[in-house]
Motif scaffolding. Structure first.
Motif, short mmCIF file in Angstrom:
data_model
loop_
_atom_site.label_atom_id
_atom_site.label_comp_id
_atom_site.label_asym_id
_atom_site.label_seq_id
_atom_site.Cartn_x
_atom_site.Cartn_y
_atom_site.Cartn_z
N UNK A 1 -10.06 51.49 -41.40
CA UNK A 1 -9.51 52.84 -41.64
C UNK A 1 -10.02 53.43 -42.95
N UNK A 2 -10.30 54.70 -43.00
CA UNK A 2 -10.27 55.69 -41.92
C UNK A 2 -11.60 55.85 -41.21
N UNK A 3 -12.59 55.04 -41.57
CA UNK A 3 -13.97 55.28 -41.14
C UNK A 3 -14.18 55.20 -39.64
N UNK A 4 -13.65 54.17 -38.98
CA UNK A 4 -13.85 54.09 -37.53
C UNK A 4 -13.19 55.26 -36.82
N UNK A 5 -12.01 55.64 -37.28
CA UNK A 5 -11.33 56.78 -36.67
C UNK A 5 -12.16 58.04 -36.82
N UNK A 6 -12.74 58.24 -38.00
CA UNK A 6 -13.58 59.41 -38.22
C UNK A 6 -14.86 59.36 -37.39
N UNK A 7 -15.55 58.22 -37.43
CA UNK A 7 -16.86 58.11 -36.77
C UNK A 7 -16.78 58.08 -35.26
N UNK A 8 -15.77 57.38 -34.70
CA UNK A 8 -15.71 57.19 -33.26
C UNK A 8 -14.75 58.15 -32.54
N UNK A 9 -13.89 58.84 -33.30
CA UNK A 9 -12.96 59.77 -32.66
C UNK A 9 -13.10 61.17 -33.24
N UNK A 10 -12.92 61.32 -34.54
CA UNK A 10 -12.86 62.66 -35.13
C UNK A 10 -14.16 63.44 -34.95
N UNK A 11 -15.29 62.86 -35.30
CA UNK A 11 -16.56 63.60 -35.20
C UNK A 11 -16.86 64.02 -33.76
N UNK A 12 -16.84 63.07 -32.79
CA UNK A 12 -17.13 63.52 -31.42
C UNK A 12 -16.11 64.52 -30.88
N UNK A 13 -14.84 64.31 -31.18
CA UNK A 13 -13.81 65.21 -30.65
C UNK A 13 -13.90 66.59 -31.30
N UNK A 14 -14.13 66.66 -32.59
CA UNK A 14 -14.26 67.96 -33.25
C UNK A 14 -15.45 68.73 -32.69
N UNK A 15 -16.57 68.04 -32.49
CA UNK A 15 -17.74 68.71 -31.91
C UNK A 15 -17.45 69.16 -30.47
#
Length: 162
Positions: free
Chosen positions: A12-26
């Motif tokens: 945390x928080x890197x995996x959440x950002x890299x594998x969820x936040x970035x793809x979902x925001x895009x």
């Protein structure tokens, strides 16, 4: 916990950002701009440029995520027999299946798919790929949050002897 949720919870928080936040925001940027583009039938302009940039970025980014997780998670989990039952397979499989619609969006907006099609046809394919991504992403999330034992997986403490 499924491997999908374990991945997001670890580091945390890197995996959440890299594998969820970035793809979902895009992807959500693509989906929201797509709605306005379709509503206004405006196939050019600022919203379309944002939509196109987000589509290409999402496809390229998620292709990297797909390759990374294939070699660091899917192959080792399969080789070592560490899957946690059907919920685990479905969650990870549908998450990784997101590469199909996101990759398709990137290829479409890079002009590598449907080159000869008109703007209306390309937009219909674009909207279909956005919808497909939303479906696979939500299936992954639902099954990813499910306790794997609900679909018959052994509790983790029972795996200790294997």
């Amino acid at each position: 916990m499924t491997h999908y949720m374990a991945l997001l919870a670890a580091n945390q928080p890197w995996n959440l950002l890299l594998f969820m936040a970035v793809p979902v925001i895009l992807a959500e940027t693509v989906a929201i701009t797509e709605l306005f583009i379709l509503l206004r039938r405006q196939m050019d302009g600022t919203l379309r440029r944002i939509n196109r940039a987000a589509s290409i970025a999402a496809g390229v980014y998620f292709s990297g995520v797909f390759v990374y997780l294939l070699f660091t998670a899917v192959i080792p989990l399969t080789r070592d027999g560490l899957w946690r039952g059907p919920a685990d397979w479905i969650a990870v499989g549908f998450y990784l299946a997101g590469v199909i619609p996101l990759g398709g969006l990137a290829l479409l907006d890079l002009g590598l798919l449907y080159r000869q099609a008109g703007a209306e046809r390309r937009m219909a394919v674009h909207a279909t790929l956005v919808a497909l991504f939303l479906v696979v992403a939500h299936v992954a999330m639902v099954f990813g949050m499910l306790d794997p034992t609900v679909l018959g997986a052994m509790p983790l403490d029972m795996h200790a002897g294997h």
